[in-house]
Design a protein around this motif. Structure first.
Motif, PDB file in Angstrom:
ATOM      1  N   LEU A  37       0.830  -1.078   0.174  1.00  0.00           N
ATOM      2  CA  LEU A  37       0.016   0.000  -0.121  1.00  0.00           C
ATOM      3  C   LEU A  37       0.808   1.395   0.114  1.00  0.00           C
ATOM      4  CD1 LEU A  37      -2.864   1.512   0.471  1.00  0.00           C
ATOM      5  CD2 LEU A  37      -2.227   1.337   2.922  1.00  0.00           C
ATOM      6  N   ALA A  38       0.433   2.205  -0.899  1.00  0.00           N
ATOM      7  CA  ALA A  38       1.220   3.592  -0.766  1.00  0.00           C
ATOM      8  C   ALA A  38      -0.086   4.518  -0.913  1.00  0.00           C
ATOM      9  CB  ALA A  38       2.009   3.835  -1.629  1.00  0.00           C
ATOM     10  N   ILE A  39      -0.353   5.498   0.057  1.00  0.00           N
ATOM     11  CA  ILE A  39      -1.215   6.524  -0.154  1.00  0.00           C
ATOM     12  C   ILE A  39      -0.862   7.830  -0.051  1.00  0.00           C
ATOM     13  CG2 ILE A  39      -3.065   7.507   1.442  1.00  0.00           C
ATOM     14  CD1 ILE A  39      -3.948   4.701   2.667  1.00  0.00           C
ATOM     15  N   LEU A  40      -1.221   8.562  -0.844  1.00  0.00           N
ATOM     16  CA  LEU A  40      -0.809  10.172  -1.079  1.00  0.00           C
ATOM     17  C   LEU A  40      -1.875  10.933  -1.318  1.00  0.00           C
ATOM     18  CD1 LEU A  40       2.237   9.142  -3.503  1.00  0.00           C
ATOM     19  CD2 LEU A  40       2.759  10.356  -1.358  1.00  0.00           C
ATOM     20  N   PRO A  41      -1.833  12.281  -0.971  1.00  0.00           N
ATOM     21  CA  PRO A  41      -2.453  13.184  -1.409  1.00  0.00           C
ATOM     22  C   PRO A  41      -2.628  13.524  -3.027  1.00  0.00           C
ATOM     23  CG  PRO A  41      -1.103  14.272   0.054  1.00  0.00           C
ATOM     24  CD  PRO A  41      -0.615  12.853  -0.194  1.00  0.00           C
ATOM     25  N   LYS A  42      -3.798  13.785  -3.294  1.00  0.00           N
ATOM     26  CA  LYS A  42      -3.982  13.746  -4.952  1.00  0.00           C
ATOM     27  C   LYS A  42      -3.027  14.608  -5.636  1.00  0.00           C
ATOM     28  CE  LYS A  42      -7.683  14.852  -8.357  1.00  0.00           C
ATOM     29  NZ  LYS A  42      -9.076  15.291  -8.356  1.00  0.00           N
ATOM     30  N   PRO A  86      -2.928  -5.168   8.558  1.00  0.00           N
ATOM     31  CA  PRO A  86      -2.671  -5.224   9.997  1.00  0.00           C
ATOM     32  C   PRO A  86      -2.102  -4.217  10.799  1.00  0.00           C
ATOM     33  CG  PRO A  86      -2.314  -7.033   8.854  1.00  0.00           C
ATOM     34  CD  PRO A  86      -2.304  -6.201   7.895  1.00  0.00           C
ATOM     35  N   LYS A  87      -1.097  -3.354   9.982  1.00  0.00           N
ATOM     36  CA  LYS A  87      -0.377  -2.567  10.531  1.00  0.00           C
ATOM     37  C   LYS A  87       0.127  -1.397   9.477  1.00  0.00           C
ATOM     38  CE  LYS A  87       2.663  -3.794  13.789  1.00  0.00           C
ATOM     39  NZ  LYS A  87       3.892  -4.302  14.441  1.00  0.00           N
ATOM     40  N   TYR A  88      -0.038  -0.176   9.964  1.00  0.00           N
ATOM     41  CA  TYR A  88       0.455   1.177   8.872  1.00  0.00           C
ATOM     42  C   TYR A  88       1.453   1.539   9.288  1.00  0.00           C
ATOM     43  CZ  TYR A  88      -4.529   0.385   7.028  1.00  0.00           C
ATOM     44  OH  TYR A  88      -5.609  -0.376   6.887  1.00  0.00           O
ATOM     45  N   ARG A  89       2.202   2.538   8.305  1.00  0.00           N
ATOM     46  CA  ARG A  89       3.186   3.378   8.785  1.00  0.00           C
ATOM     47  C   ARG A  89       2.875   4.702   8.131  1.00  0.00           C
ATOM     48  NH1 ARG A  89       9.271   0.645   8.184  1.00  0.00           N
ATOM     49  NH2 ARG A  89       9.202  -0.435  10.266  1.00  0.00           N
ATOM     50  N   ILE A  90       2.981   5.733   9.180  1.00  0.00           N
ATOM     51  CA  ILE A  90       2.982   7.305   8.658  1.00  0.00           C
ATOM     52  C   ILE A  90       4.048   7.992   8.446  1.00  0.00           C
ATOM     53  CG2 ILE A  90       1.676   9.188   9.181  1.00  0.00           C
ATOM     54  CD1 ILE A  90      -0.191   6.689   9.213  1.00  0.00           C
ATOM     55  N   TYR A  91       4.523   8.248   7.513  1.00  0.00           N
ATOM     56  CA  TYR A  91       5.768   9.295   7.138  1.00  0.00           C
ATOM     57  C   TYR A  91       5.180  10.432   6.771  1.00  0.00           C
ATOM     58  CZ  TYR A  91       8.164   4.714   6.277  1.00  0.00           C
ATOM     59  OH  TYR A  91       8.714   3.330   6.239  1.00  0.00           O
ATOM     60  N   GLU A  92       5.955  11.416   7.580  1.00  0.00           N
ATOM     61  CA  GLU A  92       5.674  12.818   7.455  1.00  0.00           C
ATOM     62  C   GLU A  92       7.272  13.442   7.031  1.00  0.00           C
ATOM     63  OE1 GLU A  92       3.958  14.193  10.765  1.00  0.00           O
ATOM     64  OE2 GLU A  92       1.876  13.393  10.435  1.00  0.00           O
ATOM     65  N   ASN A  93       7.198  14.159   5.965  1.00  0.00           N
ATOM     66  CA  ASN A  93       8.331  14.671   5.283  1.00  0.00           C
ATOM     67  C   ASN A  93       9.573  13.877   5.495  1.00  0.00           C
ATOM     68  OD1 ASN A  93       7.122  17.429   5.116  1.00  0.00           O
ATOM     69  ND2 ASN A  93       7.119  17.508   7.331  1.00  0.00           N
ATOM     70  N   GLY A  94       9.131  12.444   5.261  1.00  0.00           N
ATOM     71  CA  GLY A  94      10.486  11.522   4.905  1.00  0.00           C
ATOM     72  C   GLY A  94      10.576  10.935   6.289  1.00  0.00           C
ATOM     73  N   GLU A  95       9.913  11.255   7.332  1.00  0.00           N
ATOM     74  CA  GLU A  95      10.324  10.626   8.602  1.00  0.00           C
ATOM     75  C   GLU A  95       9.354   9.649   8.943  1.00  0.00           C
ATOM     76  OE1 GLU A  95      13.021  11.019  10.350  1.00  0.00           O
ATOM     77  OE2 GLU A  95      14.098  12.143   8.812  1.00  0.00           O
ATOM     78  N   LEU A  96       9.388   8.520   9.438  1.00  0.00           N
ATOM     79  CA  LEU A  96       8.736   7.674  10.002  1.00  0.00           C
ATOM     80  C   LEU A  96       8.069   7.930  11.364  1.00  0.00           C
ATOM     81  CD1 LEU A  96       7.023   5.020  10.056  1.00  0.00           C
ATOM     82  CD2 LEU A  96       8.891   3.898  11.025  1.00  0.00           C
ATOM     83  N   THR A 237      12.473  11.508  -0.862  1.00  0.00           N
ATOM     84  CA  THR A 237      11.874  12.408  -1.565  1.00  0.00           C
ATOM     85  C   THR A 237      10.977  13.191  -0.577  1.00  0.00           C
ATOM     86  OG1 THR A 237       9.829  11.300  -2.229  1.00  0.00           O
ATOM     87  CG2 THR A 237      11.668  11.167  -3.855  1.00  0.00           C
ATOM     88  N   LYS A 238      10.638  12.919   0.768  1.00  0.00           N
ATOM     89  CA  LYS A 238      10.191  13.629   1.659  1.00  0.00           C
ATOM     90  C   LYS A 238       8.891  14.263   1.349  1.00  0.00           C
ATOM     91  CE  LYS A 238      14.823  14.478   3.502  1.00  0.00           C
ATOM     92  NZ  LYS A 238      14.906  13.052   3.851  1.00  0.00           N
ATOM     93  N   PRO A 239       7.663  13.514   0.806  1.00  0.00           N
ATOM     94  CA  PRO A 239       6.639  14.143   0.795  1.00  0.00           C
ATOM     95  C   PRO A 239       5.907  14.589   1.986  1.00  0.00           C
ATOM     96  CG  PRO A 239       6.401  11.737   0.440  1.00  0.00           C
ATOM     97  CD  PRO A 239       7.868  12.065   0.485  1.00  0.00           C
ATOM     98  N   SER A 240       5.212  15.518   2.111  1.00  0.00           N
ATOM     99  CA  SER A 240       4.550  15.994   3.487  1.00  0.00           C
ATOM    100  C   SER A 240       3.926  14.885   4.215  1.00  0.00           C
ATOM    101  CB  SER A 240       3.342  17.137   3.037  1.00  0.00           C
ATOM    102  OG  SER A 240       2.563  16.721   2.335  1.00  0.00           O
ATOM    103  N   ILE A 241       3.207  13.844   3.408  1.00  0.00           N
ATOM    104  CA  ILE A 241       2.732  12.908   4.112  1.00  0.00           C
ATOM    105  C   ILE A 241       2.614  11.490   3.047  1.00  0.00           C
ATOM    106  CG2 ILE A 241       0.403  13.410   3.708  1.00  0.00           C
ATOM    107  CD1 ILE A 241      -0.434  12.044   6.583  1.00  0.00           C
ATOM    108  N   MET A 242       2.958  10.425   3.467  1.00  0.00           N
ATOM    109  CA  MET A 242       2.585   9.133   2.754  1.00  0.00           C
ATOM    110  C   MET A 242       2.582   8.032   3.776  1.00  0.00           C
ATOM    111  SD  MET A 242       5.160   6.755   0.338  1.00  0.00           S
ATOM    112  CE  MET A 242       5.108   7.595  -1.323  1.00  0.00           C
ATOM    113  N   ILE A 243       1.489   7.413   3.496  1.00  0.00           N
ATOM    114  CA  ILE A 243       0.903   6.251   4.394  1.00  0.00           C
ATOM    115  C   ILE A 243       1.069   5.014   3.637  1.00  0.00           C
ATOM    116  CG2 ILE A 243      -1.054   5.255   5.623  1.00  0.00           C
ATOM    117  CD1 ILE A 243      -2.215   7.971   5.553  1.00  0.00           C
ATOM    118  N   THR A 244       1.806   4.060   4.333  1.00  0.00           N
ATOM    119  CA  THR A 244       2.059   2.838   3.804  1.00  0.00           C
ATOM    120  C   THR A 244       1.690   1.678   4.790  1.00  0.00           C
ATOM    121  OG1 THR A 244       4.270   2.439   4.712  1.00  0.00           O
ATOM    122  CG2 THR A 244       4.134   3.868   2.694  1.00  0.00           C
ATOM    123  N   HIS A 245       1.783   0.550   4.175  1.00  0.00           N
ATOM    124  CA  HIS A 245       1.680  -0.658   5.014  1.00  0.00           C
ATOM    125  C   HIS A 245       2.859  -0.899   5.676  1.00  0.00           C
ATOM    126  CE1 HIS A 245       3.975  -2.001   1.842  1.00  0.00           C
ATOM    127  NE2 HIS A 245       4.483  -3.068   2.239  1.00  0.00           N
TER     128      HIS A 245
END
Length: 263
Positions: A37-42, A86-96, A237-245
């Motif tokens: 999974l990868a989730i990003l703003p439009k 089962p478990k997600y990761r939240i990345y903000e500006n490239g940081e978990l 690349t440090k997008p403002s937010i990316m949500i992944t598995h």
């Protein structure tokens, strides 16, 4: 004890949604495809779609949701991207910044979710060919490593390929490559066989993601492109937010493995 390999994708997703099943999904729902999974703003979704198109070994797309919709219409019409992993990761500006079991509070109306093929899908085919899958045997997560193999850039997205590794008996290596090459929609055949140093991996016992597994005498490390690549790319690349598995914790689709196989 319930045999998770025999449950349907819908049954497993319901357990995951209820927080009854928080563990790596390898070996679950045999015969059905699993997805990263990868989730990003439009705003970043087109660049990421282009990145996936240019890097099909690492990021083979199984489904893309409509902006704001958490339902993967083609991969699992009864599924919910926000709750069914089962478990997600939240990345903000490239940081978990956090690992969670539900991303409903993070979901916004401009988010687009990408389901990317996962090599767990072809493991059933390996087992059917009597080829061992070590992380299933040892009941742990598959080992994954950052490499020196560069991805093709697209828009803001760039970085290096992540690979998963499975130790394969020497006599089965060619067969393993043949079996997995039938499944290009879930990474296909290996990207490297043998010497890990040749692709920038210093220590097989210290994976960047997942768990180390034992490698027995007479076995060869075999490496497949991995859908954790977007997480390495997010760090670069440090997008403002990316949500992944979380690595190894996949979305279980309603797509039959063999639907993704080629003759």
């Amino acid at each position: 004890m319930t045999n998770l390999s025999q449950l349907t994708p819908a049954e497993l997703r319901q357990q995951i949604r209820n927080n009854q099943l928080i563990q790596p999904t390898a070996g679950m729902a045999n015969g059905y495809a699993q997805a990263n999974l990868a989730i990003l703003p439009k705003q970043q979704a087109f660049d990421f779609l282009l990145f996936c198109q240019r890097n099909p070994k690492s990021c083979p797309i199984l489904d893309v949701t409509d902006a704001g919709s958490p339902v993967p219409k083609f991969a699992a019409p009864s599924g919910d991207i926000r709750t069914d992993i089962p478990k997600y990761r939240i990345y903000e500006n490239g940081e978990l910044v956090k690992e969670v079991t539900d991303i409903t509070d993070y979901w916004t109306e401009d988010m687009v979710a990408f389901l990317i093929g996962c090599s767990f899908t072809f493991e059933h085919a390996l087992l059917n060919n009597d080829i061992p899958v070590r992380h299933i045997e040892e009941n742990c997560n598959v080992p994954m490593y950052k490499t020196n193999i560069s991805c093709a850039e697209a828009g803001i997205f760039h970085g290096s390929t992540v690979v998963s590794m499975r130790p394969i008996p020497q006599q089965d290596v060619v067969r393993a490559a043949q079996v997995t090459s039938r499944f290009p929609a879930v990474h296909g055949g290996p990207v490297h066989i043998g010497d890990p140093a040749a692709i920038g991996i210093e220590d097989l016992h210290s994976p960047d993601f997942g768990d180390a597994v034992s490698i027995k005498e007479g076995e060869v490390p075999v490496f497949w492109a991995c859908g954790v690549t977007p997480q390495a790319v997010a760090m670069e690349t440090k997008p403002s937010i990316m949500i992944t598995h979380a690595p190894g914790h996949m979305f279980i689709t309603d797509i039959r493995d063999e639907k993704l196989g080629v003759l």
